[in-house]
Every structure is written in C-alpha cells, then in structure tokens.
Design a protein around this motif. Sequence first.
Motif, PDB file in Angstrom:
ATOM      1  N   VAL A  46      -4.298   8.277   1.712  1.00  0.00           N
ATOM      2  CA  VAL A  46      -4.803   7.968   0.372  1.00  0.00           C
ATOM      3  C   VAL A  46      -5.898   8.965  -0.013  1.00  0.00           C
ATOM      4  O   VAL A  46      -5.916   9.491  -1.138  1.00  0.00           O
ATOM      5  CB  VAL A  46      -5.337   6.513   0.309  1.00  0.00           C
ATOM      6  CG1 VAL A  46      -6.091   6.273  -0.999  1.00  0.00           C
ATOM      7  CG2 VAL A  46      -4.185   5.522   0.432  1.00  0.00           C
ATOM      8  N   SER A  47      -6.813   9.240   0.919  1.00  0.00           N
ATOM      9  CA  SER A  47      -7.888  10.197   0.634  1.00  0.00           C
ATOM     10  C   SER A  47      -7.326  11.571   0.302  1.00  0.00           C
ATOM     11  O   SER A  47      -7.798  12.258  -0.618  1.00  0.00           O
ATOM     12  CB  SER A  47      -8.838  10.301   1.836  1.00  0.00           C
ATOM     13  OG  SER A  47      -9.555   9.105   2.014  1.00  0.00           O
TER      14      SER A  47
ATOM     15  N   GLY B  41      -7.168  -1.049   3.386  1.00  0.00           N
ATOM     16  CA  GLY B  41      -8.488  -1.441   3.873  1.00  0.00           C
ATOM     17  C   GLY B  41      -8.484  -2.834   4.466  1.00  0.00           C
ATOM     18  O   GLY B  41      -9.178  -3.109   5.455  1.00  0.00           O
TER      19      GLY B  41
ATOM     20  N   LEU C 224      -3.899   4.596  -6.387  1.00  0.00           N
ATOM     21  CA  LEU C 224      -4.579   4.925  -5.133  1.00  0.00           C
ATOM     22  C   LEU C 224      -5.685   3.926  -4.818  1.00  0.00           C
ATOM     23  O   LEU C 224      -5.896   3.573  -3.651  1.00  0.00           O
ATOM     24  CB  LEU C 224      -5.137   6.349  -5.211  1.00  0.00           C
ATOM     25  CG  LEU C 224      -4.073   7.445  -5.161  1.00  0.00           C
ATOM     26  CD1 LEU C 224      -4.669   8.798  -5.528  1.00  0.00           C
ATOM     27  CD2 LEU C 224      -3.430   7.507  -3.773  1.00  0.00           C
ATOM     28  N   ASP C 225      -6.387   3.452  -5.848  1.00  0.00           N
ATOM     29  CA  ASP C 225      -7.404   2.409  -5.631  1.00  0.00           C
ATOM     30  C   ASP C 225      -6.745   1.152  -5.069  1.00  0.00           C
ATOM     31  O   ASP C 225      -7.265   0.528  -4.125  1.00  0.00           O
ATOM     32  CB  ASP C 225      -8.120   2.081  -6.945  1.00  0.00           C
ATOM     33  CG  ASP C 225      -9.089   3.175  -7.372  1.00  0.00           C
ATOM     34  OD1 ASP C 225      -9.484   3.983  -6.504  1.00  0.00           O
ATOM     35  OD2 ASP C 225      -9.448   3.217  -8.565  1.00  0.00           O
TER      36      ASP C 225
ATOM     37  N   HIS D 234      -6.222   3.071   9.334  1.00  0.00           N
ATOM     38  CA  HIS D 234      -6.869   4.363   9.121  1.00  0.00           C
ATOM     39  C   HIS D 234      -5.875   5.479   8.821  1.00  0.00           C
ATOM     40  O   HIS D 234      -6.172   6.399   8.051  1.00  0.00           O
ATOM     41  CB  HIS D 234      -7.715   4.723  10.341  1.00  0.00           C
ATOM     42  CG  HIS D 234      -8.927   3.867  10.477  1.00  0.00           C
ATOM     43  ND1 HIS D 234      -9.677   3.828  11.627  1.00  0.00           N
ATOM     44  CD2 HIS D 234      -9.522   2.991   9.621  1.00  0.00           C
ATOM     45  CE1 HIS D 234     -10.699   2.984  11.480  1.00  0.00           C
ATOM     46  NE2 HIS D 234     -10.600   2.457  10.269  1.00  0.00           N
TER      47      HIS D 234
ATOM     48  N   GLY E 191       0.815  -1.211   0.000  1.00  0.00           N
ATOM     49  CA  GLY E 191       0.000   0.000   0.000  1.00  0.00           C
ATOM     50  C   GLY E 191       0.848   1.261   0.000  1.00  0.00           C
ATOM     51  O   GLY E 191       0.557   2.223  -0.722  1.00  0.00           O
TER      52      GLY E 191
ATOM     53  N   HIS F  37      -5.687   1.726  -1.472  1.00  0.00           N
ATOM     54  CA  HIS F  37      -6.850   1.693  -0.572  1.00  0.00           C
ATOM     55  C   HIS F  37      -7.241   0.256  -0.254  1.00  0.00           C
ATOM     56  O   HIS F  37      -7.618  -0.069   0.884  1.00  0.00           O
ATOM     57  CB  HIS F  37      -8.024   2.437  -1.204  1.00  0.00           C
ATOM     58  CG  HIS F  37      -9.128   2.742  -0.245  1.00  0.00           C
ATOM     59  ND1 HIS F  37     -10.079   1.803   0.120  1.00  0.00           N
ATOM     60  CD2 HIS F  37      -9.434   3.874   0.456  1.00  0.00           C
ATOM     61  CE1 HIS F  37     -10.921   2.336   0.978  1.00  0.00           C
ATOM     62  NE2 HIS F  37     -10.551   3.592   1.216  1.00  0.00           N
ATOM     63  N   GLU F  38      -7.150  -0.631  -1.241  1.00  0.00           N
ATOM     64  CA  GLU F  38      -7.478  -2.041  -1.013  1.00  0.00           C
ATOM     65  C   GLU F  38      -6.509  -2.663  -0.007  1.00  0.00           C
ATOM     66  O   GLU F  38      -6.918  -3.401   0.902  1.00  0.00           O
ATOM     67  CB  GLU F  38      -7.432  -2.809  -2.326  1.00  0.00           C
ATOM     68  CG  GLU F  38      -8.596  -2.520  -3.263  1.00  0.00           C
ATOM     69  CD  GLU F  38      -8.540  -3.378  -4.509  1.00  0.00           C
ATOM     70  OE1 GLU F  38      -7.819  -4.403  -4.497  1.00  0.00           O
ATOM     71  OE2 GLU F  38      -9.197  -3.033  -5.505  1.00  0.00           O
TER      72      GLU F  38
ATOM     73  N   ILE G 167      -5.086   5.124   5.195  1.00  0.00           N
ATOM     74  CA  ILE G 167      -6.281   5.390   4.373  1.00  0.00           C
ATOM     75  C   ILE G 167      -6.535   6.894   4.279  1.00  0.00           C
ATOM     76  O   ILE G 167      -6.923   7.410   3.221  1.00  0.00           O
ATOM     77  CB  ILE G 167      -7.509   4.655   4.964  1.00  0.00           C
ATOM     78  CG1 ILE G 167      -7.333   3.141   4.827  1.00  0.00           C
ATOM     79  CG2 ILE G 167      -8.791   5.094   4.263  1.00  0.00           C
ATOM     80  CD1 ILE G 167      -8.396   2.324   5.528  1.00  0.00           C
ATOM     81  N   SER G 168      -6.287   7.611   5.364  1.00  0.00           N
ATOM     82  CA  SER G 168      -6.463   9.069   5.326  1.00  0.00           C
ATOM     83  C   SER G 168      -5.451   9.707   4.373  1.00  0.00           C
ATOM     84  O   SER G 168      -5.778  10.668   3.662  1.00  0.00           O
ATOM     85  CB  SER G 168      -6.327   9.661   6.735  1.00  0.00           C
ATOM     86  OG  SER G 168      -5.022   9.459   7.259  1.00  0.00           O
TER      87      SER G 168
ATOM     88  N   HIS H 201     -12.881  14.493  -0.248  1.00  0.00           N
ATOM     89  CA  HIS H 201     -11.838  13.518   0.148  1.00  0.00           C
ATOM     90  C   HIS H 201     -11.021  14.039   1.327  1.00  0.00           C
ATOM     91  O   HIS H 201     -10.664  13.263   2.230  1.00  0.00           O
ATOM     92  CB  HIS H 201     -10.934  13.214  -1.052  1.00  0.00           C
ATOM     93  CG  HIS H 201     -11.596  12.388  -2.109  1.00  0.00           C
ATOM     94  ND1 HIS H 201     -11.812  11.031  -1.974  1.00  0.00           N
ATOM     95  CD2 HIS H 201     -12.117  12.721  -3.320  1.00  0.00           C
ATOM     96  CE1 HIS H 201     -12.402  10.552  -3.062  1.00  0.00           C
ATOM     97  NE2 HIS H 201     -12.617  11.567  -3.887  1.00  0.00           N
TER      98      HIS H 201
END
Length: 327
Positions: free
Chosen positions: A260-261, A249, A241-242, A254, A218, A245-246, A257-258, A283
């Motif tokens: 990534v957003s 996730g 980025l998708d 978290h 990731g 996120h996988e 993930i933040s 986002h």
Amino acid sequence: PAVRALPADLRTVLAAAALFGEVAWLGGVLAVLRGLRQDATDSGSAADRSRLKAQLLQLMALELVVFADDSRIEGDYEFRLASAAEGPSLFAAVAEETRRTMCRLAGQWLATRRPAAELVLAARQAELCTAGGDLGRAAPAWLAAGTLARAAGHQHRALALFALGCACASTDHAGVACDLRVALGGGLLRLSRHADAQTVLTEALHLARCADDEERCGVVRLRLSQVARLLGDYERALDNLDAAHEHFGALGAHRWISDVSDEVGRVHIARGATDAYKTALQHFLKALVLRRRGSDKNAVARSLCQIARVHLCRGHLPDAGEALQEA
C-alpha cells in the motif's frame, strides 16, 4: 466399425478413458467405473484392477489403445486412445446424469493424482468438475489452472481460465469467487484493459465483503487503486488505498501494508504535485522498513531499486548508487 463391434464392457472402458482427453490412466478409468457402481473413487480391489488391465490389453491388441513408456502420474499406467477409437462419441451416447457422475468422479481422481505443475491436466480437472456439477471443486481448480498458465507466461489463456472459473463460482463460494476475479482483474490490468478490470474488481469487492474477509477486501481495494491511478483518478486511488490500509492494519499484515505504501508513492509521482518525488520517497522508505522485518530479500531488493529510481529522478546520484549497491 471396430469400436461398434466391441462388447458393451469394452465400449464402456473406452468411454471412461475418453473423459481424460488425449491420454488416460488405468487408475482413473478404474475409479470412474467403480464409482458408477458404488459412488466411490478409490481404485478398488485387486480383482477389479486385474480385470481392467485385461480389458485394456484386449483393446491394445485391436490397436485401439496404445500404452506410453512413461506416465505423468507416478505409479500408474498411462495410455492413449488410438485415432480410430471413438471414445468421445461413446461417451456422448451415455445418459446425461451418468455422464455428469462420470465427470465428477474423474475430476475427483485427477485432483488427488495430477502433477502440481501440469497445466493441461489442471485445466482438464476443472472441466471435469464443472461438467460433473461439482462446483465446489471446479472454482478452485479453474483458479489453479489459470495461475499455472499465468506463471508460464500465457496471459491470454490465463484470462480465459479465470473467466471460466468466475462463471461457475457463486456467492456460496465467495472467497474463491473473489480470488478468481482478483486474478482476472490483474490479468486485464496487465493487458491495459483498465475499464474491464475495474468492473471485475468491483464485483470482487462485493464478494470479499460477502466472505467478511479483511485481507481479501484490502487486496481488492489495492487493485482498484492501481486501476484508478492508471485511469488518472488520483483521489479515488488514494481513497481506495486508505481503505486498504485500514483492512490490512486490522490484521497487522506488514507485507500488504508495504505494498500500500508503495502504491501511495506511485500515485504521488503520477499526480506530479509539488514535492511529488520527496513525498513518494517517504512512502517507499516506509515500505522498505516493513520489508526489512520479513525474510523476503527479493522484496527488499525490489524496494531498494524503486528508491534508487526516485533518487535518480531527483538528481541525487550518490544516494541512488548506494541503494542500487545494496540491492
């Protein structure tokens, strides 16, 4: 001449001291000398230590060794080889296999004794482990030294240290080899060497997959998305980025993930499509929600500042002021 006239035991002490560079420590020299006899790195018996002290005092009387008032390693004696000493040449005269063993022993001793924030010693430890063929310790040592250099603001030196680590880290140590390339790629990115960063990070992705590590996969995908954004390849950035996120996730990470957003928001702003700032703000707000769940107030403040900038770009001054006030 003074060195060549020394007895063999004193020449060996100088050779072992020269391993550590400009300064050496009694405990380190003792560990090397004892290790040559029995492949052990402990400081040995009191008799061995007393004998080495006496030898060092002889060298001091000959003005070949100068003791320091203070030592960077607590509880040990630090000394410097005088300019007339020929320690490096004495070490070079030692048989190659013995030199490798001496380097390995010195590297192991420094690994457990050196101050955590001492960049010079961290780099020397990495050099010794590499020269001694102890690559399992060498790779993380290069990573630690490069990280210290980067934290001190020495970007070019950090890149050089990370590159040396990459050269000695193989797929047998896939995790740390990946970390070294991620660090190297990040440094190249800071210096705007985007193509070089992409090459290094692609190697890192392969190593992360070899290590079967979701988090590392990731992180590499996130860094690759940053490279793609800066190169203007926005679709590839979003694809990475998708994937990131996988990976995150699956771990429920978290914090990542933040990140990534946030990066998704930056891609939308850079791409400049219709409602780019509105989409980016969504986002950024998702990232803020995740960061509020943690305990890192600095991360929350940085997120709020980023949101304030978007509000300013949209002309929403009250909202921008409110975000900045909270930050």
